[in-house]
Design a protein around this motif. Structure first.
Motif, PDB file in Angstrom:
ATOM      1  N   ASP A  85      -4.016   4.747   8.389  1.00 13.82           N
ATOM      2  CA  ASP A  85      -2.836   4.345   7.628  1.00 13.82           C
ATOM      3  C   ASP A  85      -1.604   4.289   8.533  1.00 13.82           C
ATOM      4  O   ASP A  85      -1.297   5.254   9.245  1.00 13.82           O
ATOM      5  CB  ASP A  85      -2.603   5.352   6.497  1.00 13.82           C
ATOM      6  CG  ASP A  85      -1.690   4.809   5.412  1.00 13.82           C
ATOM      7  OD1 ASP A  85      -0.707   4.126   5.745  1.00 13.82           O
ATOM      8  OD2 ASP A  85      -1.969   5.068   4.225  1.00 13.82           O
ATOM      9  N   MET A 117      -3.395   0.257   9.500  1.00 13.91           N
ATOM     10  CA  MET A 117      -2.986  -0.462   8.294  1.00 13.91           C
ATOM     11  C   MET A 117      -1.510  -0.824   8.406  1.00 13.91           C
ATOM     12  O   MET A 117      -0.649   0.060   8.390  1.00 13.91           O
ATOM     13  CB  MET A 117      -3.197   0.411   7.055  1.00 13.91           C
ATOM     14  CG  MET A 117      -4.611   0.917   6.863  1.00 13.91           C
ATOM     15  SD  MET A 117      -4.728   1.973   5.390  1.00 13.91           S
ATOM     16  CE  MET A 117      -6.376   2.663   5.599  1.00 13.91           C
ATOM     17  N   GLU A 118      -1.229  -2.110   8.525  1.00 18.70           N
ATOM     18  CA  GLU A 118       0.156  -2.559   8.660  1.00 18.70           C
ATOM     19  C   GLU A 118       0.379  -3.812   7.823  1.00 18.70           C
ATOM     20  O   GLU A 118      -0.267  -4.842   8.041  1.00 18.70           O
ATOM     21  CB  GLU A 118       0.483  -2.851  10.134  1.00 18.70           C
ATOM     22  CG  GLU A 118       0.405  -1.623  11.037  1.00 18.70           C
ATOM     23  CD  GLU A 118       0.708  -1.947  12.491  1.00 18.70           C
ATOM     24  OE1 GLU A 118       1.082  -3.107  12.775  1.00 18.70           O
ATOM     25  OE2 GLU A 118       0.555  -1.050  13.343  1.00 18.70           O
ATOM     26  N   SER A 142       0.920   6.752  14.105  1.00 13.10           N
ATOM     27  CA  SER A 142       1.334   5.640  13.261  1.00 13.10           C
ATOM     28  C   SER A 142       2.853   5.531  13.259  1.00 13.10           C
ATOM     29  O   SER A 142       3.566   6.456  13.669  1.00 13.10           O
ATOM     30  CB  SER A 142       0.828   5.849  11.835  1.00 13.10           C
ATOM     31  OG  SER A 142      -0.571   6.026  11.821  1.00 13.10           O
ATOM     32  N   ASN A 149       1.846   0.283   5.030  1.00 13.78           N
ATOM     33  CA  ASN A 149       0.526  -0.350   4.906  1.00 13.78           C
ATOM     34  C   ASN A 149       0.512  -1.436   3.833  1.00 13.78           C
ATOM     35  O   ASN A 149      -0.431  -2.208   3.749  1.00 13.78           O
ATOM     36  CB  ASN A 149      -0.550   0.696   4.611  1.00 13.78           C
ATOM     37  CG  ASN A 149      -0.346   1.422   3.284  1.00 13.78           C
ATOM     38  OD1 ASN A 149       0.316   0.935   2.378  1.00 13.78           O
ATOM     39  ND2 ASN A 149      -0.916   2.609   3.175  1.00 13.78           N
ATOM     40  N   PRO A 152      -3.443   0.186   1.101  1.00 15.27           N
ATOM     41  CA  PRO A 152      -4.641   0.377   1.929  1.00 15.27           C
ATOM     42  C   PRO A 152      -5.775  -0.557   1.526  1.00 15.27           C
ATOM     43  O   PRO A 152      -6.630  -0.884   2.344  1.00 15.27           O
ATOM     44  CB  PRO A 152      -5.011   1.849   1.698  1.00 15.27           C
ATOM     45  CG  PRO A 152      -4.304   2.255   0.455  1.00 15.27           C
ATOM     46  CD  PRO A 152      -3.076   1.416   0.379  1.00 15.27           C
ATOM     47  N   CYS A 155      -5.472  -3.902   3.193  1.00 11.56           N
ATOM     48  CA  CYS A 155      -5.915  -3.770   4.584  1.00 11.56           C
ATOM     49  C   CYS A 155      -7.440  -3.750   4.676  1.00 11.56           C
ATOM     50  O   CYS A 155      -8.025  -4.346   5.590  1.00 11.56           O
ATOM     51  CB  CYS A 155      -5.332  -2.505   5.198  1.00 11.56           C
ATOM     52  SG  CYS A 155      -3.518  -2.456   5.202  1.00 11.56           S
ATOM     53  N   THR A 178      -6.245   7.822   5.120  1.00 14.09           N
ATOM     54  CA  THR A 178      -5.128   7.381   4.286  1.00 14.09           C
ATOM     55  C   THR A 178      -5.017   8.274   3.061  1.00 14.09           C
ATOM     56  O   THR A 178      -5.942   9.043   2.757  1.00 14.09           O
ATOM     57  CB  THR A 178      -5.347   5.915   3.845  1.00 14.09           C
ATOM     58  OG1 THR A 178      -4.278   5.503   2.987  1.00 14.09           O
ATOM     59  CG2 THR A 178      -6.664   5.751   3.096  1.00 14.09           C
TER      60      THR A 178
END
Length: 315
Positions: A85, A117-118, A142, A149, A152, A155, A178
């Motif tokens: 995450d 996760m972006e 992160s 994120n 999630p 992603c 996450t």
């Protein structure tokens, strides 16, 4: 005149009777595969013979087991993506030693990648590789920005649709780190459309998804309600795909080592189940229920499975 009308009526009736019934459905057979984990109760135990004689239902209908074989590195290497995450708390850095040890101790044929996760995407920091040093070059803290994120589950869907390999003999495994909170629907909803989409995308791509609960930076994610919702949504995904969810209450775990050790055991006790099932003729994600009892062992089978037509399965 009456005779002519009668003849026309009889002719029309004959034509209608001979015409095909386009709305009529015919029974068809589809095929699918699933990864099933059979975990012995004691770490050093082996199952011995491959279990036989079990039953399964696909979409509530009796289906036929075609094959059930143990998965080994030689015939089905592991491809594992650690999906972290982007909003995870910086304290995750205290777990980097556990992550590094896990990556370095995986079997030589295992390929691992790191992704973050972006903004609704799985952004790779290192590509799939069996070289642990190359993989770990991508391990970093992160951004820690709350909600970075997006979700999630966006992603995970992105990862499923753009898996970084075309090797269909490989097992596709994902470990999400996450809190599982869906920023677009913070209330717990067992029919969350984004979670459902992530499940469908993952099942179609053949992913087995695991999760480790780790808190995000956002203040709104810190309530008991949000934490509980996130854990339950993650559980929905992992159970649907045949994986497993890890957490310690509502807080961050003291160590990831026990979870990573259990994951390694699970990867060593996986089986491929191939089956035939009644089908509509179109590729569909269907429910799966496996009735398999193994003494002194725990069976984890996916609750959803991708069924294709028999013809496309042979292609």
């Amino acid at each position: 005149m009456k005779r002519i009308a009668l003849a026309l009526a009889l002719t029309a009736g004959t034509v209608l009777a001979a015409s095909p019934t386009f709305g009529q459905k015919t029974d068809q057979t589809g095929q699918g595969r699933a990864v099933v984990t059979i975990l012995p109760s004691h770490p050093n135990d082996n199952l011995g013979q491959v279990p036989q004689g079990f039953k399964l239902k696909v979409n509530g209908k009796d289906s036929t087991v075609m094959n059930f074989t143990p998965l080994q590195e030689s015939n089905s290497p592991v491809e594992l993506v650690l999906l972290i995450d982007g909003g995870a708390r910086s304290s995750l850095g205290t777990q980097f030693n556990d992550i590094e040890t896990f990556v370095k101790e995986m079997p030589p044929g295992t390929k691992i990648a790191l992704a973050y996760m972006e903004n609704g995407r799985a952004v790779f920091a290192s590509q799939l590789s069996s070289n642990a040093d190359e993989v770990l070059k991508g391990l970093h803290l992160s951004s820690g920005f709350p909600g970075s994120n997006a979700s999630p589950y966006f992603c995970l869907s992105d990862l499923a649709k753009s898996w970084p390999s075309h090797d269909r003999t490989a097992r596709r495994e994902v470990l999400m780190v996450t809190d599982g909170v869906d920023n677009y629907d913070r209330a717990y909803d067992p029919e969350d459309p984004y979670v459902d989409a992530a499940v469908n995308d993952s099942v179609r791509a053949g992913l087995v998804v695991y999760s480790i609960y780790w808190k995000d930076m956002g203040r709104a994610n810190n309530t008991w309600y949000q934490n509980n919702a996130g854990q339950n949504l993650l559980l929905t995904v992992t159970q649907a795909t045949g994986g497993h969810s890890y957490w310690e209450g509502m807080g961050n775990p003291v160590s990831l080592q026990p979870f990573l050790q259990d994951l390694r055991r699970r990867l060593n006790h996986q089986y491929e189940l191939s089956f035939s099932a009644p089908s509509s003729g179109k590729p569909e994600v269907e429910s799966l229920k496996v009735d398999l009892k193994v003494p002194s062992a725990k069976v984890d089978a996916p609750q959803r499975v991708f069924v294709t037509s028999a013809a496309s399965a042979r292609e």
